[in-house]
Design an enzyme around this catalytic site. Structure first.
Site, short mmCIF file in Angstrom:
data_model
loop_
_atom_site.label_atom_id
_atom_site.label_comp_id
_atom_site.label_asym_id
_atom_site.label_seq_id
_atom_site.Cartn_x
_atom_site.Cartn_y
_atom_site.Cartn_z
CB THR A 44 -13.15 9.32 -0.39
OG1 THR A 44 -12.01 10.13 -0.07
CG2 THR A 44 -14.21 9.48 0.67
CB VAL B 126 -5.27 3.14 -2.35
CG1 VAL B 126 -4.75 2.10 -1.37
CG2 VAL B 126 -4.31 3.28 -3.54
CB SER C 254 -14.89 13.17 1.80
OG SER C 254 -14.14 13.04 0.64
CB CYS D 135 1.82 -0.63 -6.90
SG CYS D 135 2.10 0.96 -7.66
CD GLN E 80 4.63 2.11 -12.57
OE1 GLN E 80 5.85 2.08 -12.54
NE2 GLN E 80 3.92 2.77 -11.66
CG HIS F 260 1.32 -1.06 -12.07
ND1 HIS F 260 0.29 -0.29 -12.55
CD2 HIS F 260 1.89 -0.35 -11.06
CE1 HIS F 260 0.24 0.85 -11.86
NE2 HIS F 260 1.19 0.83 -10.94
P1 NAP Z 1 -6.68 9.33 -4.63
O1 NAP Z 1 -7.62 8.50 -5.40
O2 NAP Z 1 -6.37 10.70 -5.11
O3 NAP Z 1 -7.22 9.44 -3.10
C1 NAP Z 1 -6.61 10.26 -2.15
C2 NAP Z 1 -7.26 10.02 -0.79
O4 NAP Z 1 -6.57 10.82 0.18
C3 NAP Z 1 -8.72 10.47 -0.75
O5 NAP Z 1 -9.43 9.67 0.14
C4 NAP Z 1 -8.61 11.88 -0.20
O6 NAP Z 1 -9.79 12.34 0.42
C5 NAP Z 1 -7.51 11.67 0.84
N1 NAP Z 1 -6.92 12.93 1.22
C6 NAP Z 1 -6.29 13.82 0.42
N2 NAP Z 1 -5.95 14.92 1.14
C7 NAP Z 1 -6.34 14.68 2.41
C8 NAP Z 1 -6.31 15.44 3.61
N3 NAP Z 1 -5.77 16.66 3.67
N4 NAP Z 1 -6.84 14.88 4.72
C9 NAP Z 1 -7.42 13.66 4.68
N5 NAP Z 1 -7.51 12.91 3.58
C10 NAP Z 1 -6.97 13.42 2.47
O7 NAP Z 1 -5.28 8.64 -4.46
P2 NAP Z 1 -4.95 7.07 -4.30
O8 NAP Z 1 -4.54 6.52 -5.59
O9 NAP Z 1 -6.00 6.42 -3.52
O10 NAP Z 1 -3.60 7.15 -3.46
C11 NAP Z 1 -3.58 7.67 -2.15
C12 NAP Z 1 -2.18 7.49 -1.60
O11 NAP Z 1 -1.91 6.10 -1.45
C13 NAP Z 1 -1.07 8.03 -2.51
O12 NAP Z 1 -0.83 9.39 -2.29
C14 NAP Z 1 0.09 7.16 -2.13
O13 NAP Z 1 0.76 7.69 -1.02
C15 NAP Z 1 -0.57 5.85 -1.76
N6 NAP Z 1 -0.51 4.90 -2.89
C16 NAP Z 1 0.27 3.85 -2.74
C17 NAP Z 1 0.37 2.94 -3.75
C18 NAP Z 1 1.31 1.81 -3.61
O14 NAP Z 1 2.04 1.65 -4.52
N7 NAP Z 1 1.30 1.05 -2.54
C19 NAP Z 1 -0.32 3.07 -4.92
C20 NAP Z 1 -1.13 4.15 -5.06
C21 NAP Z 1 -1.21 5.07 -4.02
P3 NAP Z 1 -10.85 13.22 -0.42
O15 NAP Z 1 -11.56 12.30 -1.36
O16 NAP Z 1 -11.74 13.75 0.64
O17 NAP Z 1 -10.07 14.28 -1.11
O1 3JN Z 2 2.06 5.68 -10.00
C1 3JN Z 2 1.85 4.53 -9.59
O2 3JN Z 2 1.54 3.62 -10.36
C2 3JN Z 2 2.02 4.23 -8.17
C3 3JN Z 2 1.99 5.47 -7.35
C4 3JN Z 2 2.20 5.49 -6.08
C5 3JN Z 2 2.22 6.75 -5.35
C6 3JN Z 2 1.46 7.83 -5.80
C7 3JN Z 2 1.52 9.05 -5.13
C8 3JN Z 2 2.31 9.19 -4.03
C9 3JN Z 2 3.00 6.88 -4.20
C10 3JN Z 2 3.73 5.69 -3.68
O3 3JN Z 2 3.08 4.76 -3.22
O4 3JN Z 2 4.95 5.66 -3.70
C11 3JN Z 2 3.06 8.11 -3.56
C12 3JN Z 2 3.91 8.32 -2.37
O5 3JN Z 2 3.47 8.00 -1.29
O6 3JN Z 2 5.02 8.85 -2.50
#
Ligand code: NAP
Ligand code: 3JN
Length: 340
Positions: free
Chosen positions: A12, A15, A41, A132, A159, A246
């Site tokens: 949801t 990402v 959700s 990213c 970013q 970014h």
């Molecule tokens: P987001 O929009 O806040 O979405 C968070 C997601 O995690 C939602 O689906 C949420 O579900 C779920 N979630 C949170 N707590 C949970 C729990 N206790 N159990 C199950 N699901 C849970 O954040 P996002 O930007 O998509 O980023 C999510 C994660 O992806 C980040 O924390 C980071 O680790 C990673 N990320 C990586 C990159 C990268 O650079 N590769 C970039 C951005 C993010 P609900 O909607 O139900 O709360």
């Molecule tokens: O801030 C951004 O532009 C990228 C963010 C990535 C991010 C956000 C929350 C937690 C990460 C990540 O991918 O490193 C994390 C995390 O998993 O530590």
């Protein structure tokens, strides 16, 4: 063609939703798709290929049996807690968080740079997707490193708020609207300072060495992906009032000279890179134009005259696509093509 049972954990989120878009766009061979999110959700469904797929609440009591590939983007704690459970039940986890990236047994993969590392998925059943900001930078640097050996990288990032999740996207929108309507801005909650009409040099938490965690991710992940611990990297990561995409100003010092012409030739041939560089035509990559694209765009290529072998680049990519979902799905494509 063989089809796979796929799970998206954090479906949801910003990402996770992009993950569904990219899986559909690339026609990833899916037999059954399961979606997981938090208790918030419960009862929700998400569209995929014309169907509404129910979102399951992620719980330790769930059975994860039968899942072949699990794409995780629900935060690092969920990845630490649940990736081993999915792997135990037979899935290969492709994790978007920082939880497993620096684990020496877990491969950290950008398919244009080190696809061979996918083979190490067998160690723990987990493959890590880099941050990213790292992903787009290494895609651009790899062909230059192969040709001239990069000694040092100095990078400053610009970013988008979408990197901080759906709530940060809403926060920029709300602040911008309040400012335009002459109202006082609400207190920032998801970005550490006011982000509308501002730049915030603070992404993720500060560490004892005075860098942010985001900056140290760029240092450590670049060395691991490029398989070269001797590349010096120093980063300043900055949040800017942009929704998607970014940008990075990247300065490199190389052992061998790279002329501008050679750099353009190498980058034009590099997989996943598009060069947009014609100053006379005001042509260079812009976040607003790169949003929605899967490639890494490079422009403003010019020599750094302050050192013997130096080059400056402007590198832009869609952080939710190449920076997260697209890279993860590309890893899954390598996995099914070469291993499963
Ligand atoms: P987001 O929009 O806040 O979405 C968070 C997601 O995690 C939602 O689906 C949420 O579900 C779920 N979630 C949170 N707590 C949970 C729990 N206790 N159990 C199950 N699901 C849970 O954040 P996002 O930007 O998509 O980023 C999510 C994660 O992806 C980040 O924390 C980071 O680790 C990673 N990320 C990586 C990159 C990268 O650079 N590769 C970039 C951005 C993010 P609900 O909607 O139900 O709360
Ligand atoms: O801030 C951004 O532009 C990228 C963010 C990535 C991010 C956000 C929350 C937690 C990460 C990540 O991918 O490193 C994390 C995390 O998993 O530590």
């Amino acid at each position: 063609m063989k089809e796979y049972n796929v799970a998206v954990v954090g479906a949801t989120g910003a990402v996770g939703r992009m993950m569904l878009t990219v899986l559909e766009e690339r026609n990833f061979p899916i037999n059954n798709l399961r979606l997981f999110a938090s208790p918030k959700s419960k009862g929700l469904t998400l569209p995929f290929k014309g169907e509404q797929i129910p979102v399951e609440v992620l719980e330790e009591t769930n059975s994860f049996k039968g899942i072949d590939i699990a794409l995780f983007s629900a935060g690092a704690q969920r990845s630490l807690d649940y990736a081993p459970l999915f792997a135990r039940d037979g899935a290969v986890v492709i994790d978007n968080s920082s939880a497993w990236r620096m684990d020496p047994e877990v491969p950290l993969v950008v398919p244009e740079v080190n696809p061979h590392a996918v083979a190490q998925y067998k160690n723990k059943g987990i493959i890590a997707n880099p941050n990213c900001s790292t992903i787009q930078m290494v895609v651009a640097l790899k062909p230059l490193h192969d040709y001239a050996k990069i000694k040092r990288v100095v990078v400053s990032t610009y970013q988008a708020v979408s990197g901080a999740g759906q709530k940060a996207i809403n926060e920029l929108e709300i602040q911008t609207k309040a400012w335009c309507e002459g109202r006082s801005l609400p207190e920032p909650k998801y970005i550490p300072q006011t982000i509308a009409f501002n730049c915030v040099p603070h992404i993720d938490v500060f560490l004892s060495n005075r860098y942010t965690k985001e900056e140290m991710k760029m240092v450590n992940e670049t060395q691991k992906i490029m398989e070269d611990p001797n590349i010096g990297v120093t980063a300043t990561t900055v949040r800017v009032p942009v929704f998607y995409g970014h940008a990075e100003a990247v300065n490199i010092e190389t052992e061998k000279k790279i002329t501008v012409e050679k750099a353009i030739e190498l980058l034009e041939k590099a997989p996943g890179v598009i060069v947009l560089d014609d100053p006379d035509k005001k042509l260079y990559p812009l976040q607003i134009e790169v949003a929605g694209r899967d490639e890494v765009f490079v422009g403003r290529i010019r020599e750094d005259f302050s050192i013997e072998n130096g080059l400056n680049l402007w590198v832009v990519a869609d952080n939710l696509r190449k920076g997260a979902a697209t890279n993860a799905v590309q890893i899954a494509e390598v996995l099914i093509r070469d291993y499963l």
